[in-house]
Scaffold this active site. Structure first.
Site, mmCIF file in Angstrom:
data_model
loop_
_atom_site.group_PDB
_atom_site.id
_atom_site.type_symbol
_atom_site.label_atom_id
_atom_site.label_comp_id
_atom_site.label_asym_id
_atom_site.label_seq_id
_atom_site.Cartn_x
_atom_site.Cartn_y
_atom_site.Cartn_z
ATOM 1 N N GLY A 250 0.790 -1.224 0.000
ATOM 2 C CA GLY A 250 0.000 0.000 0.000
ATOM 3 C C GLY A 250 0.817 1.266 0.000
ATOM 4 N N GLY A 251 2.151 1.145 0.074
ATOM 5 C CA GLY A 251 3.011 2.320 0.055
ATOM 6 C C GLY A 251 3.260 2.829 -1.356
ATOM 7 N N SER B 252 15.949 -1.021 -0.828
ATOM 8 C CA SER B 252 16.711 -0.251 0.153
ATOM 9 C C SER B 252 16.735 1.228 -0.236
ATOM 10 C CB SER B 252 18.122 -0.820 0.281
ATOM 11 O OG SER B 252 18.802 -0.237 1.377
ATOM 12 N N LYS C 48 19.964 6.232 2.076
ATOM 13 C CA LYS C 48 20.219 6.571 3.479
ATOM 14 C C LYS C 48 20.917 5.438 4.228
ATOM 15 C CE LYS C 48 16.362 9.814 3.657
ATOM 16 N NZ LYS C 48 16.206 9.804 2.189
ATOM 17 N N LYS D 242 18.029 0.136 7.614
ATOM 18 C CA LYS D 242 18.055 -0.321 6.226
ATOM 19 C C LYS D 242 19.431 -0.890 5.870
ATOM 20 C CE LYS D 242 15.084 -0.073 3.697
ATOM 21 N NZ LYS D 242 13.980 -1.033 3.436
ATOM 22 N N VAL E 93 12.009 9.043 -4.499
ATOM 23 C CA VAL E 93 11.125 8.977 -5.654
ATOM 24 C C VAL E 93 10.220 10.205 -5.631
ATOM 25 C CG1 VAL E 93 11.167 6.491 -5.941
ATOM 26 C CG2 VAL E 93 9.520 7.499 -4.388
ATOM 27 N N THR F 88 15.333 22.743 5.262
ATOM 28 C CA THR F 88 16.119 22.532 6.484
ATOM 29 C C THR F 88 17.504 23.166 6.402
ATOM 30 O OG1 THR F 88 16.815 20.381 5.627
ATOM 31 C CG2 THR F 88 14.900 20.419 7.092
ATOM 32 N N ARG G 286 16.969 18.346 10.720
ATOM 33 C CA ARG G 286 16.312 17.486 11.693
ATOM 34 C C ARG G 286 17.289 16.428 12.193
ATOM 35 N NH1 ARG G 286 11.531 15.872 7.688
ATOM 36 N NH2 ARG G 286 13.403 15.601 6.441
#
Length: 623
Positions: free
Chosen positions: A261-262, A377, A380, A392, A423, A447, A521
């Protein structure tokens, strides 16, 4: 008319000349029927019909000339030699005028005022085809091309004048242009972005021709024109997918997709379902997301059986039931918590889902004899500074462990990881966030002014993932070519301009929208990497897929890390878990590479006892 023009309007025609005149339509009408003049619909009469009229009149005039001069041999007063030429000329003029005048009189008020006044940016082959297509739809009027090549300036291409970019503001003002269509499907993203930023300052809508891969795949038509989006510009040049590789990996296979569902999972299901797998199992822990993706696939009328599986990948019992249902051929493991700041505040759940969940699903896949297991993956995972990236990275090592076990036991199974960057348009990414902030009137929050990220279209990412699965021999970490990194600050500026707004700054205090720097962050890096060592990247058969050089590692070392963290999840605090996670990963990297990949983490961490053989993990709960 030709006879009167040649002989005078008071000249009395003889019977032979009248016979020739009567013969003319008897010769011409069959010719006109044959070339299709009577099939043209007046309402949608295209400009290119002029060539058809010229061709038809030429054939008719030649045939009539033969008839006219043939009659002279029977003693009639013949036809002057200039009459056939005058006949051809008056025929072309009057037949053309009659048709276009009728179109204007009957349909002058229909669609003309509503027609979109359009300029096409790019006078290449794609632009010419687009101009022809737009000219025949009756709803668009092309006023010309705009091109950066000075050799084209002032010349006519496909019946339309080519203008330099500098004339765009005056063209828009003088002709009332409604839209500009970018017709540069093979141009690099940087060139499109620069042009798009220029167009954003002008009072016109901007649409985009599909990419060169869409055109190559046969998806080229006027309806495929899309509204201009920053997402289409911050990627890089693409190549059409190798359909044979996708077919090889998918057709006739039973496939499990975790995280269906992602963003990535949903697109994966769409791509895989289009290539006739035997069965699809959609694993998702969010009921509404699972409902949406399942409904979307069913609405396509596919013949492939699709099974929604509600549950967490960290729930070993639920996942075991899944693998016991039927022999699975291929697993795409996309399930993960991906938002850096959220996972940073929820370390235990991030570890449980991302790392321990990967270990559960990979272990079950290995025991069930799954042919290929693909971990999706992220960049990051390279020199991670965040909990999400560290989980990950360790997930990659878990997958590599099972790849080594498959080789050692000779099962023929392939376990691989595919690593790539952001993406475009995924949930929580900067593109939809910036778009919403611009619609709200700002400020747009960045940021750090020097922040850079890699970007890729979702559709291309999943195509490359599936092709990587077909290329795998087992144990690889594939790296997708992400092109050049994009400055997030410049991206914010360009998105503001593309929305027709101006950036408010010290230099332009009267601008519309401010870009506000809010500070990095926790766990966020300025620059992402795809490689631990750039020199170790090896090419593959696909120009956009590379693979990292494998390092020798021990499955026992990975087991020790996973077991230690798995026991700590239920007892340690969030901060202790974070320190332990990076301590174990640093120890592993130090042993493997001879140095640490993570700085600033306390070394005063005592690992918990390793889980004994046969001892279960602490009870997991559905995330």
């Amino acid at each position: 008319m030709a006879f009167k023009l040649r002989l005078g309007f008071d000249y009395a025609l003889n019977i032979g000349q009248i016979g020739c005149i009567v013969t003319a339509p008897l010769v011409a009408i069959p010719v006109f029927m044959r070339v299709g003049l009577y099939r043209a619909v007046i309402r949608y009469l295209p400009d290119r019909i002029l060539w058809t009229i010229v061709r038809a009149m030429t054939i008719a005039a030649l045939l009539w000339t033969v008839v006219a001069f043939f009659t002279a041999s029977y003693g009639f007063v013949g036809t002057p030699r200039t009459v056939p030429m005058l006949y051809w000329l008056t025929g072309v003029v009057l037949i053309s005028l009659s048709r276009f005048a009728l179109k204007w009189m009957l349909y002058a008020g229909e669609g003309v005022t509503d027609a979109r006044r359009t300029l096409i940016y790019g006078a290449g082959e794609a632009g010419i085809k687009l101009a022809v297509a737009l000219g025949s739809n009756g709803y668009t009027r092309v006023f010309g091309f705009v091109d950066d090549n000075p050799q084209y300036h002032g010349k006519d291409v496909a019946g339309h004048r080519v203008y330099p970019r500098a004339m765009l503001p005056s063209l828009i003002a003088n002709y009332g242009i409604h839209e500009v269509i970018l017709s540069m499907p093979s141009a690099p993203g940087s060139a499109k972005l620069e042009i798009g930023s220029f167009l954003a300052k002008l009072p016109v809508a901007v649409r985009v021709l599909p990419s060169i891969s869409d055109i190559a795949a046969g998806r080229y038509n006027v309806d495929s024109l899309r509204e201009f989006s920053i997402g289409e510009l911050i990627g890089r040049s693409t190549v059409p997918p190798n359909v044979s590789l996708i077919e090889e990996a998918v057709r006739g296979k039973r496939i499990v997709i975790t995280g269906a569902g992602g963003t990535i999972g949903h697109e994966l299901t769409r791509l895989l379902a289009a290539h006739a797998p035997s069965e699809l199992y959609l694993v998702e822990n969010n009921e509404f997301a699972l409902y949406k993706v399942h409904k979307a696939l069913r609405s396509q009328g596919l013949q492939t059986p699709i099974f929604p599986v509600l549950g967490s990948i960290a729930d070993e019992l639920a996942m075991r039931r899944l693998f016991d249902r039927a022999p699975i051929d291929l697993v795409f493991h996309a399930a993960a918590y991906k938002h850096v700041d959220i996972v940073e505040e929820n370390v235990a759940e991030g570890i449980r889902n991302n790392l321990l969940g990967t270990n559960v699903i990979a272990s079950l896949a290995f025991k069930a004899g799954v042919q290929k297991f693909v971990l999706i993956s992220t960049d990051k995972a390279v020199n991670p500074k965040s909990v999400m990236g560290a989980t990950k990275r360790l997930s990659e090592l878990v997958v590599r462990k099972y790849a080594n076990l498959a080789v050692a036991s000779g099962t023929g199974q392939s376990f691989l990881a595919v690593r790539f960057g952001n993406v475009i348009g995924s949930s929580g990414s900067v593109v939809p966030l910036f778009k919403q902030q611009i619609e709200d009137g700002g400020p747009v929050t960045v940021t750090d002014r020097n922040m850079q990220r890699y970007f890729m279209a979702i559709s291309e990412a999943v195509e490359l993932i599936v092709q990587s699965a077909a290329l795998s021999k087992g144990g690889e970490t594939f790296l997708l070519d992400m092109g050049e990194p994009v400055s997030i600050y410049e991206l914010a500026q360009n998105m503001i301009r593309l929305a027709g707004r101006t950036v408010r700054s010290d230099e332009t205090p009267d601008g519309d929208i401010e870009i506000r720097l809010v500070g990095r962050r926790p766990g966020e890096k300025l620059h992402e990497q795809l490689f631990y060592d750039v020199a170790s990247a090896l090419p593959t058969e696909h120009p956009k897929i590379m693979k990292a050089r494998r390092h020798a590692d021990s499955p026992r070392e990975i087991d020790a890390i996973v077991d230690t963290i798995g026991r700590a999840v239920e007892t340690a605090s969030e901060e202790e878990l974070r320190d332990l996670l990076f301590k174990l990963m640093d120890d592993y990297n130090r042993a493997l590479f001879g140095g640490s990949d993570h700085a600033g983490v306390s070394d005063n961490v005592t690992p918990l006892p390793i889980r004994k053989e046969g001892q279960a993990y602490p009870a997991t709960r559905s995330s």
